[in-house]
Enzyme design. Structure first.
Site, PDB file in Angstrom:
ATOM      1  N   GLY A 122      60.190  24.590 -63.475  1.00 41.76           N
ATOM      2  CA  GLY A 122      59.661  23.211 -63.557  1.00 41.76           C
ATOM      3  C   GLY A 122      58.850  23.076 -65.196  1.00 41.76           C
ATOM      4  O   GLY A 122      58.989  21.663 -65.274  1.00 41.76           O
ATOM      5  N   GLU A 143      53.304  25.531 -68.308  1.00 38.07           N
ATOM      6  CA  GLU A 143      53.472  25.185 -67.000  1.00 38.07           C
ATOM      7  C   GLU A 143      53.526  23.368 -67.010  1.00 38.07           C
ATOM      8  O   GLU A 143      53.416  22.602 -67.334  1.00 38.07           O
ATOM      9  CB  GLU A 143      51.944  25.770 -66.016  1.00 38.07           C
ATOM     10  CG  GLU A 143      51.976  25.126 -64.249  1.00 38.07           C
ATOM     11  CD  GLU A 143      52.869  25.908 -63.977  1.00 38.07           C
ATOM     12  OE1 GLU A 143      54.165  25.554 -64.433  1.00 38.07           O
ATOM     13  OE2 GLU A 143      52.286  26.510 -62.989  1.00 38.07           O
ATOM     14  N   LYS A 187      46.426  17.758 -61.341  1.00 36.38           N
ATOM     15  CA  LYS A 187      45.973  16.805 -59.631  1.00 36.38           C
ATOM     16  C   LYS A 187      44.422  16.781 -59.998  1.00 36.38           C
ATOM     17  O   LYS A 187      44.765  17.983 -58.407  1.00 36.38           O
ATOM     18  CB  LYS A 187      46.971  17.323 -58.543  1.00 36.38           C
ATOM     19  CG  LYS A 187      47.688  16.558 -58.944  1.00 36.38           C
ATOM     20  CD  LYS A 187      48.848  15.954 -57.835  1.00 36.38           C
ATOM     21  CE  LYS A 187      50.046  16.052 -57.729  1.00 36.38           C
ATOM     22  NZ  LYS A 187      50.781  16.541 -56.380  1.00 36.38           N
ATOM     23  N   PHE A 244      52.897  12.795 -55.156  1.00 36.02           N
ATOM     24  CA  PHE A 244      53.475  13.819 -56.139  1.00 36.02           C
ATOM     25  C   PHE A 244      54.525  13.204 -56.235  1.00 36.02           C
ATOM     26  O   PHE A 244      55.760  12.211 -55.945  1.00 36.02           O
ATOM     27  CB  PHE A 244      54.692  14.391 -53.954  1.00 36.02           C
ATOM     28  CG  PHE A 244      55.602  15.450 -54.534  1.00 36.02           C
ATOM     29  CD1 PHE A 244      55.223  16.717 -54.101  1.00 36.02           C
ATOM     30  CD2 PHE A 244      57.040  15.433 -54.714  1.00 36.02           C
ATOM     31  CE1 PHE A 244      56.415  18.278 -54.181  1.00 36.02           C
ATOM     32  CE2 PHE A 244      58.229  16.759 -54.958  1.00 36.02           C
ATOM     33  CZ  PHE A 244      57.304  17.746 -54.736  1.00 36.02           C
ATOM     34  N   VAL A 245      55.099  14.079 -57.482  1.00 34.49           N
ATOM     35  CA  VAL A 245      56.195  13.864 -58.780  1.00 34.49           C
ATOM     36  C   VAL A 245      57.545  14.524 -59.002  1.00 34.49           C
ATOM     37  O   VAL A 245      57.457  15.445 -58.900  1.00 34.49           O
ATOM     38  CB  VAL A 245      54.985  13.670 -60.163  1.00 34.49           C
ATOM     39  CG1 VAL A 245      53.742  12.647 -59.974  1.00 34.49           C
ATOM     40  CG2 VAL A 245      53.792  14.785 -60.519  1.00 34.49           C
ATOM     41  N   ASP A 248      61.363  18.787 -59.382  1.00 34.28           N
ATOM     42  CA  ASP A 248      61.908  18.727 -58.860  1.00 34.28           C
ATOM     43  C   ASP A 248      61.324  18.654 -57.588  1.00 34.28           C
ATOM     44  O   ASP A 248      60.001  18.619 -57.225  1.00 34.28           O
ATOM     45  CB  ASP A 248      62.273  19.659 -58.954  1.00 34.28           C
ATOM     46  CG  ASP A 248      61.957  21.279 -57.655  1.00 34.28           C
ATOM     47  OD1 ASP A 248      61.185  21.253 -58.294  1.00 34.28           O
ATOM     48  OD2 ASP A 248      62.593  21.823 -57.294  1.00 34.28           O
TER      49      ASP A 248
HETATM   50  P1  5GP Z   1      49.464  24.977 -57.647  1.00 34.77           P
HETATM   51  O1  5GP Z   1      49.716  26.702 -57.586  1.00 34.77           O
HETATM   52  O2  5GP Z   1      48.710  24.512 -58.943  1.00 34.77           O
HETATM   53  O3  5GP Z   1      49.202  24.028 -55.872  1.00 34.77           O
HETATM   54  O4  5GP Z   1      51.261  24.884 -57.953  1.00 34.77           O
HETATM   55  C1  5GP Z   1      51.400  24.850 -58.641  1.00 34.77           C
HETATM   56  C2  5GP Z   1      53.462  24.346 -59.070  1.00 34.77           C
HETATM   57  O5  5GP Z   1      53.500  23.611 -57.691  1.00 34.77           O
HETATM   58  C3  5GP Z   1      53.267  23.889 -60.063  1.00 34.77           C
HETATM   59  O6  5GP Z   1      54.047  24.257 -60.507  1.00 34.77           O
HETATM   60  C4  5GP Z   1      55.002  22.963 -59.127  1.00 34.77           C
HETATM   61  O7  5GP Z   1      56.014  24.076 -59.237  1.00 34.77           O
HETATM   62  C5  5GP Z   1      54.447  22.579 -57.740  1.00 34.77           C
HETATM   63  N1  5GP Z   1      54.175  21.195 -57.632  1.00 34.77           N
HETATM   64  C6  5GP Z   1      52.246  21.023 -57.067  1.00 34.77           C
HETATM   65  N2  5GP Z   1      52.399  19.618 -57.301  1.00 34.77           N
HETATM   66  C7  5GP Z   1      53.574  19.391 -57.614  1.00 34.77           C
HETATM   67  C8  5GP Z   1      54.067  17.348 -58.005  1.00 34.77           C
HETATM   68  O8  5GP Z   1      53.755  16.713 -57.764  1.00 34.77           O
HETATM   69  N3  5GP Z   1      55.497  17.759 -58.480  1.00 34.77           N
HETATM   70  C9  5GP Z   1      56.657  18.623 -58.104  1.00 34.77           C
HETATM   71  N4  5GP Z   1      58.102  18.613 -58.068  1.00 34.77           N
HETATM   72  N5  5GP Z   1      55.848  20.046 -58.444  1.00 34.77           N
HETATM   73  C10 5GP Z   1      54.753  20.461 -57.521  1.00 34.77           C
END
Ligand code: 5GP
Length: 178
Positions: free
Chosen positions: A42, A98, A130, A151-152, A158
């Site tokens: 990402g 990130e 977030k 969700f973006v 992606d």
């Molecule tokens: P975390 O471990 O902080 O929950 O998640 C991090 C990863 O989740 C990010 O690097 C990303 O790959 C994915 N992710 C979290 N929220 C989103 C979102 O809103 N959109 C997308 N495309 N990926 C997300």
């Protein structure tokens, strides 16, 4: 019906914020070399722009991490290294790059992992945060934007490997965490 994407942050706002982050990083690391560790997949767009906004010697390495699988948009909490760094980071000024910090689980894992490799310093630049979904506190040293619990996609992010090429960040209607 095909999902629609609504613009949340336009390309101009992203460019301006990334420029400011680059200037701040340039000031903070003055006289040093920064090793950008970009988390795949990402952050590939963000790191390309951020690296060019930093006026210092920069090296870039890539690390593949996965915590989401396929079509699901909920984190499993299980983080896997799918591609490790190509060089050691010992004694280097490491700046993780990130795309988005959501629950924080991925970054908490990565901080623990990279600390064992003894970098001189270890900081985090994240384009998006977030806070509503945070499960582990993660210190973000350089943050682009705080967003709501949507969700973006776009600008590298992606949904099922699509939409990464959108030049803006948008909300995908019909997919999400609500
Ligand atoms: P975390 O471990 O902080 O929950 O998640 C991090 C990863 O989740 C990010 O690097 C990303 O790959 C994915 N992710 C979290 N929220 C989103 C979102 O809103 N959109 C997308 N495309 N990926 C997300």
């Amino acid at each position: 019906m095909a999902p629609t994407v609504t613009t949340l942050i336009n390309a101009e706002s992203i460019a301006s914020r990334v420029h400011d982050l680059g200037a701040q990083i340039t000031r903070d690391y003055r006289g040093k070399e920064v090793n950008l560790v970009a988390v795949l997949n990402g952050s590939y767009v963000f790191v390309a722009d951020l690296a060019r906004a930093i006026d210092l010697p920069v090296t870039i390495d890539f690390l593949g991490l996965s915590s989401y699988g396929g079509r699901t948009t909920e984190t499993s909490g299980i983080v896997q290294i799918t591609k490790d760094l190509s060089r050691p980071v010992e004694d280097q000024e490491v700046l993780i790059v990130e795309d988005i910090v959501d629950t924080g689980l991925t970054m908490a894992y990565l901080f623990d992992n990279l600390r064992t490799r003894r970098p001189r310093s270890l900081r985090l630049a994240a384009l998006l945060h977030k806070p509503a979904r945070q499960r582990v506190a993660v210190a973000i040293d350089y943050l682009g934007f705080t967003i709501e619990d949507k969700f973006v996609v776009g600008y590298g992010l992606d949904y099922d490997d699509r939409y990464r090429n959108l030049p803006f960040i948008g909300v995908l209607d019909g997919a999400g965490s609500e």
